[in-house]
Scaffold this motif. Structure first.
Motif, PDB file in Angstrom:
ATOM      1  N   ALA A 104     -49.553  14.459  19.878  1.00 50.05           N
ATOM      2  CA  ALA A 104     -49.170  14.451  18.467  1.00 50.05           C
ATOM      3  C   ALA A 104     -47.774  15.052  18.332  1.00 50.05           C
ATOM      4  CB  ALA A 104     -50.170  15.235  17.630  1.00 50.05           C
ATOM      5  N   GLN A 105     -46.984  14.532  17.381  1.00 47.31           N
ATOM      6  CA  GLN A 105     -45.598  14.972  17.236  1.00 47.31           C
ATOM      7  C   GLN A 105     -45.192  14.998  15.768  1.00 47.31           C
ATOM      8  OE1 GLN A 105     -43.237  13.186  20.943  1.00 47.31           O
ATOM      9  NE2 GLN A 105     -44.331  11.606  19.846  1.00 47.31           N
ATOM     10  N   PHE A 106     -44.156  15.778  15.504  1.00 52.57           N
ATOM     11  CA  PHE A 106     -43.550  15.790  14.178  1.00 52.57           C
ATOM     12  C   PHE A 106     -42.047  15.599  14.362  1.00 52.57           C
ATOM     13  CE2 PHE A 106     -41.536  17.437  10.420  1.00 52.57           C
ATOM     14  CZ  PHE A 106     -42.389  17.030   9.391  1.00 52.57           C
ATOM     15  N   GLY A 107     -41.462  14.734  13.545  1.00 51.76           N
ATOM     16  CA  GLY A 107     -40.031  14.491  13.646  1.00 51.76           C
ATOM     17  C   GLY A 107     -39.384  14.350  12.288  1.00 51.76           C
ATOM     18  N   ILE A 108     -38.078  14.553  12.246  1.00 52.35           N
ATOM     19  CA  ILE A 108     -37.288  14.345  11.042  1.00 52.35           C
ATOM     20  C   ILE A 108     -36.096  13.469  11.391  1.00 52.35           C
ATOM     21  CG2 ILE A 108     -37.963  16.554  10.026  1.00 52.35           C
ATOM     22  CD1 ILE A 108     -35.243  17.674  10.860  1.00 52.35           C
ATOM     23  N   GLU A 109     -35.435  12.955  10.358  1.00 57.23           N
ATOM     24  CA  GLU A 109     -34.237  12.149  10.592  1.00 57.23           C
ATOM     25  C   GLU A 109     -33.001  13.028  10.567  1.00 57.23           C
ATOM     26  OE1 GLU A 109     -30.546  10.468   9.410  1.00 57.23           O
ATOM     27  OE2 GLU A 109     -31.862  11.208   7.804  1.00 57.23           O
ATOM     28  N   GLU A 110     -32.189  12.908  11.611  1.00 56.54           N
ATOM     29  CA  GLU A 110     -30.883  13.570  11.659  1.00 56.54           C
ATOM     30  C   GLU A 110     -29.876  12.606  12.263  1.00 56.54           C
ATOM     31  OE1 GLU A 110     -31.456  18.394  11.990  1.00 56.54           O
ATOM     32  OE2 GLU A 110     -31.138  17.261  13.835  1.00 56.54           O
ATOM     33  N   HIS A 111     -28.747  12.438  11.582  1.00 56.88           N
ATOM     34  CA  HIS A 111     -27.671  11.583  12.083  1.00 56.88           C
ATOM     35  C   HIS A 111     -28.162  10.170  12.400  1.00 56.88           C
ATOM     36  CE1 HIS A 111     -25.198  15.155  12.253  1.00 56.88           C
ATOM     37  NE2 HIS A 111     -26.087  15.750  13.035  1.00 56.88           N
ATOM     38  N   GLY A 112     -29.106   9.680  11.592  1.00 56.03           N
ATOM     39  CA  GLY A 112     -29.564   8.313  11.773  1.00 56.03           C
ATOM     40  C   GLY A 112     -30.474   8.104  12.966  1.00 56.03           C
ATOM     41  N   ARG A 113     -31.042   9.188  13.493  1.00 58.17           N
ATOM     42  CA  ARG A 113     -31.981   9.097  14.607  1.00 58.17           C
ATOM     43  C   ARG A 113     -33.189   9.986  14.318  1.00 58.17           C
ATOM     44  NH1 ARG A 113     -29.572   6.996  19.300  1.00 58.17           N
ATOM     45  NH2 ARG A 113     -30.934   8.179  20.686  1.00 58.17           N
ATOM     46  N   VAL A 114     -34.254   9.808  15.074  1.00 55.51           N
ATOM     47  CA  VAL A 114     -35.426  10.664  14.937  1.00 55.51           C
ATOM     48  C   VAL A 114     -35.248  11.879  15.827  1.00 55.51           C
ATOM     49  CG1 VAL A 114     -37.905  10.888  15.317  1.00 55.51           C
ATOM     50  CG2 VAL A 114     -36.989   8.778  14.393  1.00 55.51           C
ATOM     51  N   SER A 115     -35.309  13.075  15.250  1.00 61.31           N
ATOM     52  CA  SER A 115     -35.237  14.321  16.005  1.00 61.31           C
ATOM     53  C   SER A 115     -36.631  14.936  16.059  1.00 61.31           C
ATOM     54  CB  SER A 115     -34.268  15.312  15.344  1.00 61.31           C
ATOM     55  OG  SER A 115     -32.950  14.840  15.402  1.00 61.31           O
ATOM     56  N   TYR A 116     -37.083  15.257  17.273  1.00 63.60           N
ATOM     57  CA  TYR A 116     -38.432  15.791  17.449  1.00 63.60           C
ATOM     58  C   TYR A 116     -38.431  17.305  17.256  1.00 63.60           C
ATOM     59  CZ  TYR A 116     -39.647  11.190  19.169  1.00 63.60           C
ATOM     60  OH  TYR A 116     -39.857   9.839  19.252  1.00 63.60           O
ATOM     61  N   LEU A 117     -39.240  17.746  16.304  1.00 66.84           N
ATOM     62  CA  LEU A 117     -39.302  19.161  15.945  1.00 66.84           C
ATOM     63  C   LEU A 117     -40.448  19.885  16.649  1.00 66.84           C
ATOM     64  CD1 LEU A 117     -38.359  21.526  14.143  1.00 66.84           C
ATOM     65  CD2 LEU A 117     -39.882  20.632  12.365  1.00 66.84           C
ATOM     66  N   TYR A 118     -41.567  19.190  16.812  1.00 65.81           N
ATOM     67  CA  TYR A 118     -42.726  19.826  17.446  1.00 65.81           C
ATOM     68  C   TYR A 118     -43.573  18.764  18.131  1.00 65.81           C
ATOM     69  CZ  TYR A 118     -46.598  23.005  18.303  1.00 65.81           C
ATOM     70  OH  TYR A 118     -47.564  23.771  18.925  1.00 65.81           O
ATOM     71  N   LYS A 119     -44.182  19.145  19.249  1.00 67.59           N
ATOM     72  CA  LYS A 119     -44.991  18.223  20.046  1.00 67.59           C
ATOM     73  C   LYS A 119     -46.163  18.985  20.635  1.00 67.59           C
ATOM     74  CE  LYS A 119     -44.604  15.138  24.081  1.00 67.59           C
ATOM     75  NZ  LYS A 119     -43.651  14.556  25.061  1.00 67.59           N
ATOM     76  N   SER A 120     -47.355  18.370  20.615  1.00 67.16           N
ATOM     77  CA  SER A 120     -48.554  18.996  21.160  1.00 67.16           C
ATOM     78  C   SER A 120     -49.374  17.950  21.887  1.00 67.16           C
ATOM     79  CB  SER A 120     -49.382  19.616  20.026  1.00 67.16           C
ATOM     80  OG  SER A 120     -50.511  20.301  20.532  1.00 67.16           O
ATOM     81  N   SER A 121     -49.966  18.323  23.002  1.00 71.02           N
ATOM     82  CA  SER A 121     -50.720  17.372  23.820  1.00 71.02           C
ATOM     83  C   SER A 121     -52.195  17.730  23.850  1.00 71.02           C
ATOM     84  CB  SER A 121     -50.160  17.345  25.245  1.00 71.02           C
ATOM     85  OG  SER A 121     -50.804  16.356  26.018  1.00 71.02           O
ATOM     86  N   GLY A 122     -53.049  16.738  23.558  1.00 69.04           N
ATOM     87  CA  GLY A 122     -54.490  16.919  23.620  1.00 69.04           C
ATOM     88  C   GLY A 122     -55.009  16.742  25.038  1.00 69.04           C
TER      89      GLY A 122
END
Length: 253
Positions: free
Chosen positions: A102-120
């Motif tokens: 599972a991941q959370f991302g935001i848009e920065e400079h026209g790209r997806v920037s990954y803020l947090y990531k977790s693995s099950g």
């Protein structure tokens, strides 16, 4: 030459490229950096000395590496987001519930920037990691974010970043993409069926704020285990529920 390029400071660009290359290579010497970046060894050496004086790089024998100051910078960036703890809790919970990444991302400079990531428990390694960026048109995170952007902003990003084919499944036609974005707005989530990485599927739902800021939460899994259609009945609801919790309990910016 564009106005944006005219305003760029060459020295800053060179130093930035040195930093990114040191990160990518886990350290390097002057000669390797000069060869990779296409600059003279004296130019690279001068920049490295300046970066060392600014405590941004460390020299070990003949090799340079990034300093621990970047940990402080990363911590500061993370702490700027008042909703980080909520994002972490919901993404961790989603990874545990689904067993996937599972991941959370935001848009920065026209790209997806990954803020947090977790693995099950069943999660497989993906190309993304915290702080990295991916093309926005080929990822479910990116498409779910773009679906709620003003149309002019989407065109601006596509004009600047293009629509390169990441795999044979990537949408590279602008009209087709806008049709998909309309579908995403209607159903509430986006699907990446091996569009960004061959063999990897992903579903994402947007997280919006009153200020117009956009993020998204996603779950990824290998297509060898299930195709994207196999999860359509159950997974979107779980992801949208997590997105809703983040949206209701936090604000961006």
């Amino acid at each position: 030459m564009s106005k944006q390029k005219n305003r760029m400071v060459d020295a800053v660009v060179i130093s930035s490229n040195i930093i990114w290359t040191l990160q990518e290579q886990n350290g390097a010497g002057v000669t390797e950096l000069a060869n990779r970046l296409g600059h003279s060894k004296s130019t690279v050496h001068n920049h490295l000395q300046t970066l060392e004086n600014q405590r941004l790089v460390v020299k070990d024998d003949s090799q340079y590496r990034l300093s621990l100051r970047f940990l402080d910078v990363a911590s500061h960036v993370k702490n700027q987001l008042p909703n980080y703890d909520i994002i972490r809790e919901e993404v961790d919970s989603l990874a545990e519930e689904t067993g996937e990444v599972a991941q959370f991302g935001i848009e920065e400079h026209g790209r997806v920037s990954y803020l947090y990531k977790s693995s099950g428990s069943r999660g497989v390694e993906t190309a993304s990691s915290v702080g990295t960026q991916q093309t926005i048109h080929s990822t479910s995170l990116g498409k779910s974010i773009m679906a709620h952007m003003p149309k002019e902003r989407v065109h601006e990003i596509l004009d600047r970043r293009g629509m390169a084919a990441r795999t044979d499944h990537t949408i590279t036609d602008r009209d087709e993409l806008f049709h998909k974005l309309a579908e995403i707005r209607e159903r509430g989530y986006a699907i990446d069926d091996q569009e960004n990485v061959e063999g990897l599927c992903c579903i994402a739902a947007p997280v919006k704020s009153d200020h117009g800021d956009l993020g998204a939460v996603s779950v990824s899994w290998p297509s060898s285990r299930f195709g994207a259609d196999a999860f359509i009945d159950e997974l979107p609801a779980k992801i949208m529920r997590a997105a809703n919790v983040i949206e209701l309990n936090s604000k961006f910016g």
